[in-house]
Scaffold this motif. Sequence first.
Motif, mmCIF file in Angstrom:
data_model
loop_
_atom_site.group_PDB
_atom_site.id
_atom_site.type_symbol
_atom_site.label_atom_id
_atom_site.label_comp_id
_atom_site.label_asym_id
_atom_site.label_seq_id
_atom_site.Cartn_x
_atom_site.Cartn_y
_atom_site.Cartn_z
ATOM 1 N N GLY A 75 0.830 -1.197 0.000
ATOM 2 C CA GLY A 75 0.000 0.000 0.000
ATOM 3 C C GLY A 75 0.863 1.244 0.000
ATOM 4 N N PHE A 90 2.247 2.900 -10.083
ATOM 5 C CA PHE A 90 1.443 1.918 -9.362
ATOM 6 C C PHE A 90 0.444 1.287 -10.326
ATOM 7 C CE2 PHE A 90 1.715 4.969 -5.533
ATOM 8 C CZ PHE A 90 2.802 4.303 -4.991
ATOM 9 N N VAL A 92 -2.997 -0.892 -9.721
ATOM 10 C CA VAL A 92 -3.892 -1.297 -8.634
ATOM 11 C C VAL A 92 -4.342 -2.731 -8.906
ATOM 12 C CG1 VAL A 92 -5.942 -0.760 -7.279
ATOM 13 C CG2 VAL A 92 -4.654 1.101 -8.374
ATOM 14 N N TRP A 96 -9.888 -0.669 -3.736
ATOM 15 C CA TRP A 96 -9.857 0.754 -4.059
ATOM 16 C C TRP A 96 -9.119 1.493 -2.950
ATOM 17 C CZ3 TRP A 96 -11.709 4.172 -0.511
ATOM 18 C CH2 TRP A 96 -12.559 3.660 0.476
ATOM 19 N N ILE A 111 -8.469 5.586 -6.622
ATOM 20 C CA ILE A 111 -7.981 4.642 -7.621
ATOM 21 C C ILE A 111 -8.579 3.279 -7.320
ATOM 22 C CG2 ILE A 111 -5.890 5.887 -8.268
ATOM 23 C CD1 ILE A 111 -4.304 4.220 -6.284
ATOM 24 N N ARG A 112 -8.822 2.506 -8.383
ATOM 25 C CA ARG A 112 -9.496 1.210 -8.265
ATOM 26 C C ARG A 112 -8.736 0.139 -9.027
ATOM 27 N NH1 ARG A 112 -13.888 2.216 -5.781
ATOM 28 N NH2 ARG A 112 -15.015 4.143 -5.942
ATOM 29 N N ALA A 113 -9.071 -1.098 -8.745
ATOM 30 C CA ALA A 113 -8.431 -2.234 -9.419
ATOM 31 C C ALA A 113 -8.415 -2.005 -10.927
ATOM 32 C CB ALA A 113 -9.163 -3.530 -9.086
ATOM 33 N N ASP A 115 -6.562 0.359 -12.427
ATOM 34 C CA ASP A 115 -5.996 1.676 -12.719
ATOM 35 C C ASP A 115 -4.478 1.635 -12.607
ATOM 36 O OD1 ASP A 115 -8.606 2.645 -12.910
ATOM 37 O OD2 ASP A 115 -8.535 3.740 -11.002
ATOM 38 N N HIS A 127 -1.600 7.930 1.806
ATOM 39 C CA HIS A 127 -2.794 7.084 1.919
ATOM 40 C C HIS A 127 -3.801 7.758 2.846
ATOM 41 C CE1 HIS A 127 -5.130 3.399 2.872
ATOM 42 N NE2 HIS A 127 -5.177 3.941 4.070
ATOM 43 N N ALA A 130 -8.855 3.163 2.283
ATOM 44 C CA ALA A 130 -8.829 2.082 1.301
ATOM 45 C C ALA A 130 -9.726 0.938 1.741
ATOM 46 C CB ALA A 130 -7.406 1.566 1.114
ATOM 47 N N PHE A 134 -7.273 -3.636 -0.728
ATOM 48 C CA PHE A 134 -6.481 -2.733 -1.572
ATOM 49 C C PHE A 134 -5.031 -3.202 -1.638
ATOM 50 C CE2 PHE A 134 -4.145 1.461 -1.917
ATOM 51 C CZ PHE A 134 -4.503 1.717 -3.228
ATOM 52 N N LEU A 136 -1.383 -2.686 -4.263
ATOM 53 C CA LEU A 136 -0.701 -2.063 -5.393
ATOM 54 C C LEU A 136 0.524 -2.872 -5.791
ATOM 55 C CD1 LEU A 136 -0.463 1.602 -4.041
ATOM 56 C CD2 LEU A 136 -2.138 0.730 -5.682
#
Length: 184
Positions: A75, A90, A92, A96, A111-113, A115, A127, A130, A134, A136
Amino acid sequence: METTLATLGLAAAESGPLAPERMTFADDGSIPNTLLATLLFRSRGLDSRLDREAVAHGFERVFATSGWRPSWRGGVYPYHHYHSIAHEAFGVLSGWGRLRLGGEQGEDVDIRAGDALVLPAGTGHCHLQASDDFLLLAAYPEDQRELDLIRADPAEHDAAVSRITKVSRPERDPLGGEMRHWWP
C-alpha cells in the motif's frame, strides 16, 4: 501487450493504451512536486475472469515490457512523502484506495483495481482510506534502481529539488505509450 492491456481495461478503442488524466501540483515549500504531470490511467474494467494474481502478472508484464521494473506489492504510507531520485508507477491489483496527491493542500484521488498511476519524482502522496483488499504493484524506470523516501519537511526541500532536476525521463510510460506525449 495489447491483449494484456485489454484484459486490464487499459486499451483504447483504437490501439495502444488509454490517454491518462493529467494533474500537476504546486511546490508548497515542504513537498516540491514538479511541473511534470502525474498520470492516472483509468481502467474501463478488469476482465472478470482475472483474479488478483492474474492482474499482478498482467501489470508486471506490461510494466517490464515498457521499461519499468516491477518492485514491490503493498500500500501507500499514511503520511505525506515523495521520492527525489525516481519516478514511481502503481498498478492497482485489487480493491480501491483514496490518496492525497501533491501534499497537504493537494488533491484527493480515488484509484481502483485496474488503474495505473504515475508519480513523477517529487510528487507528494499519502494514503487516506482504502478497502480491506487494496493492493498495489509498484514499478520504477529501469535506470532508477535506488529509491529514497522523504517526508514533507522544509529542511529537505532545496536538496531534493536539486536531485529531482537530475532524474531522467523514461522513453515510455508504464503502459507502453510514448512518454513525450505526456511529459513534453
